[in-house]
Write an enzyme that holds these catalytic residues in place. Sequence first.
Site, short mmCIF file in Angstrom:
data_model
loop_
_atom_site.label_atom_id
_atom_site.label_comp_id
_atom_site.label_asym_id
_atom_site.label_seq_id
_atom_site.Cartn_x
_atom_site.Cartn_y
_atom_site.Cartn_z
N GLU A 44 0.83 -1.20 0.00
CA GLU A 44 0.00 0.00 0.00
C GLU A 44 0.86 1.26 0.00
O GLU A 44 1.81 1.39 0.77
CB GLU A 44 -0.92 0.06 1.23
CG GLU A 44 -1.75 1.34 1.21
CD GLU A 44 -2.52 1.66 2.47
OE1 GLU A 44 -3.22 2.69 2.48
OE2 GLU A 44 -2.43 0.90 3.45
N ASP A 109 8.88 5.56 15.27
CA ASP A 109 8.71 7.00 15.03
C ASP A 109 9.07 7.72 16.33
O ASP A 109 8.42 7.49 17.36
CB ASP A 109 7.24 7.25 14.65
CG ASP A 109 6.95 8.73 14.40
OD1 ASP A 109 7.90 9.53 14.39
OD2 ASP A 109 5.77 9.08 14.21
N ASP A 111 9.47 11.37 18.00
CA ASP A 111 9.04 12.74 17.73
C ASP A 111 9.45 13.64 18.89
O ASP A 111 9.20 13.33 20.05
CB ASP A 111 7.52 12.74 17.57
CG ASP A 111 7.01 14.04 16.97
OD1 ASP A 111 7.37 15.11 17.50
OD2 ASP A 111 6.24 13.99 16.00
N CYS A 121 14.69 24.52 25.73
CA CYS A 121 15.12 25.39 24.63
C CYS A 121 14.00 25.63 23.62
O CYS A 121 13.91 26.70 23.03
CB CYS A 121 16.32 24.75 23.92
SG CYS A 121 16.05 23.03 23.46
#
Length: 412
Positions: A44, A109, A111, A121
Amino acid sequence: MAGFEPGSLPDLLPLYYRRLFPYGPYGRWLSYGGVVKNYFQRREFSFTLRDDIYVRYQSFNSPQELEREMQKMNPYKIDVGAVYSHRPSQRNTVHMGAFQAQEKELVFDIDMTDYNDVRRCCSSAEICSKCWTLMTIAIRVIDRALVEDFGVKHRLWVYSGRRGVHCWVCDDSVRKWSSAMRAATVEYLTLVKGGSETVKKVNLTDPIHPFISNSLSLVEPYFEEYALVGQDILGSSESWEKVVALVPESVRESLLREFPKKHDSVQRWELLKKKMEKCKPSHAESEIILQYCFPRLDINVSRGVGHLLKSPFSVHPKTGRVSVPIDLRKLDQFDPFAVPTISCLCSELDTAHEEENGEKENEAEPEPKRRTRDYKKTSLAPYVRVFEQFVEELDKSRKGELLKKSDLQGDF
C-alpha cells in the site's frame, strides 16, 4: 541556501519528482529482490495531495508505474504501508475480511514533541541543535538494541523533515512479525512510562537489566553537555525542584538547602551524586539521566502491521526539507538544518544546468556524454548514496541467503 515558501510547492514538486527523486534504489528497496511473488504489487502507498486530499490503498504493478503516478499526482506527502494479502487497489473486489495486512517493516517513530517536559530550549514542533541531541541519543540506544539484543541487520534511519526520526527495520524475518511481537519489542525498548501527571517516569530495580546498563553507557556521555549545560536542568529553583522530586525523600531537603550555594547545574549535579552515594541502593542518579534523555517511542506506530509511515525522500510540506536517510557512521555530525529544502535543490539544478550550457558553448566539438542523474548535481547526492549503500547491503544479504539455501540443497 534558497529559503522555502510553502506556497511554492505546486511549482517545485513536479521538478522534484521528475528529476530528483531516487526511483532506482527506491524501487529495489521495496521489491526486496522480487523473491516473493507480487510483493511490490501488494504494497500500500498513500498520497496526500494539495488541500489535504488523502488517497489511501494505492498499489502499482511495478516501480515504474509508481514513478509515473508520482509524476502525474505530485503528492505533498507519500506514506508507505503494509504488504497485503491482495492488491490494495483491488480490495473492494475481495471477500470481506479476506483483505489483510500480512507483512511490513518494523518501524519506529521518534518525535521531539514527546520530550516537551524535559527540554527548555524549544516547545511543540520547534527544534534546535541543543535538543536535537535527544534524537542522536535515541538512534544510538535503539540501534544498538536492535543489532545486539534482537540480531537485526538491516536498519534504515531517516530524518522526518521536521522534528523527528523514523527507523525502518527491513530484515526478512522481522517483516513477518505479528502485532504482538512488535508491541513486545517496543515494550522492551521503553523505560520512560506515564503521562504528564506522572512525576517519576523511570523506576529501576535490582538487578539492572543488561539492556538498561548498555543504554546508560550510551546516554551518559551526552548527559552533561545536553542536560546540565544545554538545558540547564539545575539552573533555577523552578527547574531543580523537578529534579529533586525524583530523588529519595531523605535527601530532598538538604539538596534544596544547598543547591543555591552552588554556582551552576554542573556543580549541583556533583552535589546530588555525592548525596546519592549515601543512599545506596538508590538508582536515582541513573533514573534522572534516563528520564531526561532516554528515547520515547510511539507504540501505536510500531505495533500496527497496517500502520502507514512517511516515506523516505518525501518532502515535508511545512519546512520543505526532504526526508533523508541518516548515515550512522556520521551520526554526531548529522545536522537537520543542513538537510536540503526542495527550493534549495531546484535552484542547485538550475545552476548546474546553466553551467552545463556555458560549457557546451565553449566547446568546439562537444563529446557525447552520458547524462548524469540529476540528484548527483545537488546536495541530495550524499543522502542518496547512504540509501544506495543500504539497498546494496540488502541485496548482498539476500544473495548470500539464496546461495546458502542452494548449497544446502546440493548436499543431498
